[in-house]
Design a protein around this motif. Structure first.
Motif, short mmCIF file in Angstrom:
data_model
loop_
_atom_site.label_atom_id
_atom_site.label_comp_id
_atom_site.label_asym_id
_atom_site.label_seq_id
_atom_site.Cartn_x
_atom_site.Cartn_y
_atom_site.Cartn_z
N LEU A 369 0.87 -1.29 -0.15
CA LEU A 369 -0.02 -0.11 0.01
C LEU A 369 0.87 1.14 -0.08
N VAL A 372 1.92 1.77 -3.52
CA VAL A 372 0.97 2.43 -4.38
C VAL A 372 0.59 3.51 -4.19
N TRP A 376 2.24 6.39 -7.72
CA TRP A 376 1.09 6.78 -8.48
C TRP A 376 1.72 7.92 -9.49
N GLY A 382 2.20 1.95 -13.62
CA GLY A 382 1.84 1.11 -12.21
C GLY A 382 0.25 1.22 -11.87
N ARG A 383 -0.26 2.51 -12.52
CA ARG A 383 -1.60 2.96 -12.46
C ARG A 383 -2.45 2.07 -12.84
N THR A 386 -2.84 -0.73 -9.99
CA THR A 386 -3.73 -0.14 -9.32
C THR A 386 -5.06 -0.15 -9.66
N SER A 387 -5.43 0.07 -10.70
CA SER A 387 -6.78 0.10 -11.20
C SER A 387 -7.45 -1.47 -11.60
N ILE A 389 -6.34 -3.67 -9.45
CA ILE A 389 -6.71 -4.13 -8.05
C ILE A 389 -8.07 -3.66 -7.57
N VAL A 390 -8.17 -2.21 -7.88
CA VAL A 390 -9.56 -1.79 -7.31
C VAL A 390 -10.56 -2.40 -7.80
N LEU A 413 -0.15 -6.68 -5.84
CA LEU A 413 0.42 -6.10 -4.60
C LEU A 413 2.07 -6.77 -4.31
N PHE A 416 3.96 -4.05 -6.20
CA PHE A 416 4.12 -2.77 -5.42
C PHE A 416 5.06 -3.09 -4.27
#
Length: 611
Positions: A369, A372, A376, A382-383, A386-387, A389-390, A413, A416
Motif C-alpha cells: 500500500l 501504491v 502513482w 503502475g496505475r 492499481t486500477s 486491484i481496485v 500487491l 508494489f
C-alpha cells in the motif's frame, strides 16, 4: 576449417529461471499432496466440481435447467478426465504450470512498471516479487487443488501484462481475442468481467497505430471486445436461455450470493444466514428449497435467483445506513490480514506440511500500500496495476471476500511491495532520506490498517472446524478431537460444530455422548438433516425400528431426494418385516443413485426374502 555454428540461438533469461524455480516448488507441493489424505476431495467446493465433472463424464451433460453454479471449470475437468483418466493429478499439474507462468508475469510486470525499464533494480524488484509469489502460501495451495483459482489468476495477469507491455492500444483483432478470453474465463469465475473496464480504458486512452481514423479504430475495437466477451460466455447463456428457456446469463446462483453478502447478519465474509448450510452443493440446494417453499410451488432457477436478489434489495432499501456500514466493513475485510478461507484448505495443507512455509496476505498488503501511494506519480504504468486491484475489489464488494477471491490481486500487491522495498533501500543508500521517511510513515499506517483485529469468535472457529471435519473423515480421531474442541470453545452454540462433535463421539463408539450432541443440534436447528439421519442410524443399530422410522421419515420430508435416507428407511422396514415398504424405499434409492452397489445388494436381499 569450417567454423562451428552455435547449437542454438536460444539463451536462458531470468524469466526462464523464474518459471523453472516456481514450477519446481509447485511440483514438490503436488507430490506431497499425492501422498497425503487430501488429494481426492471429499467435501466442499472441490468435491462439488469433481462430482459435477464425473456426472458430465457419465453422460449427464445438461439437466435442462439453468446452471446453478458456474460450469466452466467442471466441464474443463471432465475433458481432462476424459483425456488423461480420472484423477486430480493431471489438472493440478496443469495448474502448477499456469502458476509458474503467473510468476513470470509478476516478474515481467514488475520490470515493465519500474522507472527505468531494464535497469538492475527493476530486475531485482521483479525477482523479489516472483519469489514472493513462489512462497505465497495460498498460491501454493490453490495451484494444487481442484479449484479454478490458478486459471483465473493467470489469465487476469496475462491480460494486464498485455496492457502494460504495449505502448499502443489493442487492435480490433486483439480486442476480440481479449474479450473472448475474458468471456471464457467468466464461465468459471465471473469476477474477471470487471477487467472489461480496464480493457475499455486501454482502447480509449492508449495511442493507436492504425492508419484509419481514431474514432473508427477505437469503435471497432470496442465492438469486437464486447462481441468476444459475448461469444466467450455463450456456453452459459445459450444453454440457459435457449435450452433451459430461463433468463439467466451466466449462473442462477448469483442471487443467493447477493443475499449472503447483503443481509442483516452479513459480515463481509460468506456467513450463511439461518436455513442455509455451508458448502457449495448443500447451500445451493437449500437456497432452491427455501425459495420454492416461500413461493409454494416449483421455480425455475432464474426465479430462485430473483427471489434472493429481491430479498437483498429489500434489505438495502429498508436499511441504507446499515448497508453503507456493511460496505465499509467489506472494504476493511478485503484488506484485512485475517485469512478467511471458507475451505480451510490453506491451513490444513500447511499444518500437514504439504505446502512450504511462506508469506500471507497481510504482510504483502502492508508493504504494498505505501508503494501504491508513492508510485502513482513516479510510475505511470503502475496505475494500470492499481486500477486492476481496485476493480477486483469492486467485484467483491457486492458479495463477500474469501482468500481465494482476493488471490487475483496478490500478484499486483507483490509488484508494489517489491518495488517499494527496492526504492526504499535505494533511497537509503543514496542518502535520499525524505522519501525513505515518507515510505516508513505510510508503512506504519498500512500495517495498522491491515492488521486491525477481528473479534468475531465464529470467524476464528472456521479453520479449526474445517480441519476437524477433514481429520474426522480421514479417521484421524485424535486430531479431530483437538481441532473440534477449539472450534467448540469459540462457538459452543453452533449447530454444525455440535453435529461434528456428535459424529466424532459416534466414531469413538460413545453413543450416549453422540446422542446428547445430536439432541443439542436439533434444539438449535430442528430441521438438521444430518442429526435426524444419525439419530435414526443409532436407533436402527439398537433395533429400535419405531424410532428409527420416525427419524428417517423426518429427514426424508426435509430432503426427499436424499438416496441414503431412502436406503436407511428400507433397512428399517426390512428389520420390521415390512418387505413391501422396504422394496418401495430401496426402489426410490436406486432411482436416485443407480450406481450405488450397496443399494442394489439390499434390493436383491429384499426380493429373495428370508431363507
Amino acid at each position: 576449417m569450417i567454423p562451428r555454428k552455435p547449437l542454438s540461438r536460444f539463451h536462458l533469461q531470468l524469466a526462464h529461471y523464474v518459471f523453472a524455480g516456481v514450477l519446481l516448488i509447485r511440483v514438490v507441493v503436488l507430490a506431497r499432496l499425492t501422498i497425503s489424505p487430501y488429494l481426492l476431495p471429499t467435501r466442499g467446493d472441490m468435491h462439488f466440481y469433481d462430482d459435477w465433472a464425473q456426472r458430465i463424464l457419465s453422460g449427464q451433460f445438461i439437466d435442462h435447467m439453468a446452471f446453478y453454479g458456474l460450469p466452466g471449470y467442471a466441464y474443463l475437468l471432465a475433458i481432462l478426465y476424459k483425456l488423461a483418466g480420472y484423477g486430480p493429478f493431471v489438472p493440478a499439474l496443469l495448474q502448477a504450470l499456469l502458476d509458474a507462468g503467473t510468476a513470470v508475469l509478476v516478474y515481467k510486470v514488475s520490470v515493465g512498471i519500474f522507472p527505468g525499464t531494464g535497469a538492475r533494480r527493476a530486475q531485482i524488484a521483479g525477482l523479489v516479487a516472483a519469489t514472493g509469489w513462489a512462497l505465497f502460501v495460498p498460491a501454493q495451495t490453490y495451484a494444487a487443488i481442484l479449484m479454478p483459482t490458478a486459471w483465473v489468476v493467470f489469465i487476469f495477469w496475462l491480460i494486464l501484462w498485455r496492457i502494460i507491455s504495449h505502448r499502443n492500444a489493442p487492435t480490433a483483432w486483439e480486442a476480440l481475442i481479449l474479450g473472448l478470453l475474458v468471456g471464457l474465463t467468466a464461465t468459471a469465475i465471473a469476477t474477471i468481467l470487471f477487467l472489461i473496464p480496464l480493457l475499455i480504458g486501454a482502447i480509449l486512452l492508449k495511442p493507436t497505430v492504425s492508419a484509419h481514423s481514431q474514432f473508427s479504430t477505437r469503435t471497432s475495437a470496442l465492438v469486437l471486445l464486447f462481441f468476444g466477451a459475448a461469444v466467450g460466455t455463450s456456453p452459459c447463456w445459450v444453454h440457459n436461455c435457449l435450452i433451459a428457456r430461463d433468463r439467466v446469463i451466466l449462473s442462477a446462483h448469483s442471487g443467493i450470493n447477493f443475499w449472503i453478502g447483503n443481509n442483516p447478519s452479513a459480515n463481509g465474509y460468506p456467513r450463511f444466514p439461518p436455513g442455509l448450510r455451508a458448502g457449495q452443493a448443500a447451500m445451493l440446494q437449500d437456497s432452491i428449497d427455501a425459495a420454492e417453499s416461500a413461493a409454494g410451488h416449483p421455480l425455475k432457477r432464474g426465479e430462485v435467483s430473483h427471489y434472493w436478489s429481491a430479498k437483498a434489495r429489500d434489505y438495502i432499501e429498508r436499511d441504507p445506513g446499515g448497508w453503507l456500514r456493511l460496505l465499509v466493513l467489506k472494504f476493511r475485510t478485503f484488506w484485512s490480514a485475517f485469512q478467511y478461507d471458507d475451505l480451510s484448505i490453506v491451513t490444513i495443507l500447511r499444518e500437514q506440511r504439504v505446502t512450504f512455509p511462506g508469506i500471507y496476505f497481510g504482510l504483502v498488503a502492508a508493504f504494498a500500500l505505501p508503494a501504491v501511494v508513492l508510485g502513482w506519480k513516479n510510475a505511470p504504468a503502475g496505475r494500470w496495476v492499481t486500477s486492476a486491484i481496485v476493480l477486483q475489489m469492486l467485484a467483491l464488494l457486492p458479495v463477500f471476500t474469501t482468500e481465494r477471491y482476493r488471490l487475483s490481486v496478490v500478484p499486483g500487491l507483490l509488484v508494489f511491495a517489491a518495488s517499494g522495498l527496492v526504492m526504499f533501500f535505494n533511497n537509503v543508500a543514496t542518502g535520499s532520506f525524505r522519501p525513505a521517511l515518507a515510505y516508513i510513515a505510510l508503512l506504519a499506517v498500512s500495517t495498522i490498517f491491515v492488521s486491525w483485529p477481528q473479534h468475531d469468535p465464529s470467524l476464528w472457529a472456521l479453520d479449526a472446524y474445517n480441519s476437524g471435519w477433514q481429520a474426522l473423515e480421514s479417521n484421524n480421531l485424535a486430531l479431530a478431537e483437538k481441532k473440534l474442541a477449539v472450534a467448540y470453545a469459540y462457538v459452543p452454540a453452533n449447530s454444525e460444530t455440535l453435529f461434528a462433535l456428535g459424529n466424532l463421539r459416534l466414531a469413538q463408539q460413545k453413543t450416549d455422548d453422540a446422542l446428547a450432541f445430536y439432541w443439542a443440534v436439533l434444539s438449535i436447528d430442528p430441521k438438521h438433516k444430518g442429526a435426524l439421519n444419525n439419530l435414526g442410524v443409532i436407533a436402527l443399530d439398537a433395533r429400535d425400528y419405531a424410532n428409527a422410522e420416525s427419524w428417517f421419515r423426518q429427514a426424508a420430508q426435509i430432503d426427499p431426494g436424499n438416496a441414503k435416507t431412502h436406503f436407511l428407511l428400507a433397512k428399517t422396514f426390512l428389520g420390521k418385516g415390512n418387505r413391501e415398504a422396504a422394496q418401495a424405499e430401496i426402489d426410490a434409492a436406486v432411482r436416485l443413485k443407480p450406481d450405488q452397489p450397496e443399494f442394489r445388494t439390499l434390493s436383491e436381499q429384499i426380493k429373495v426374502g428370508p431363507p
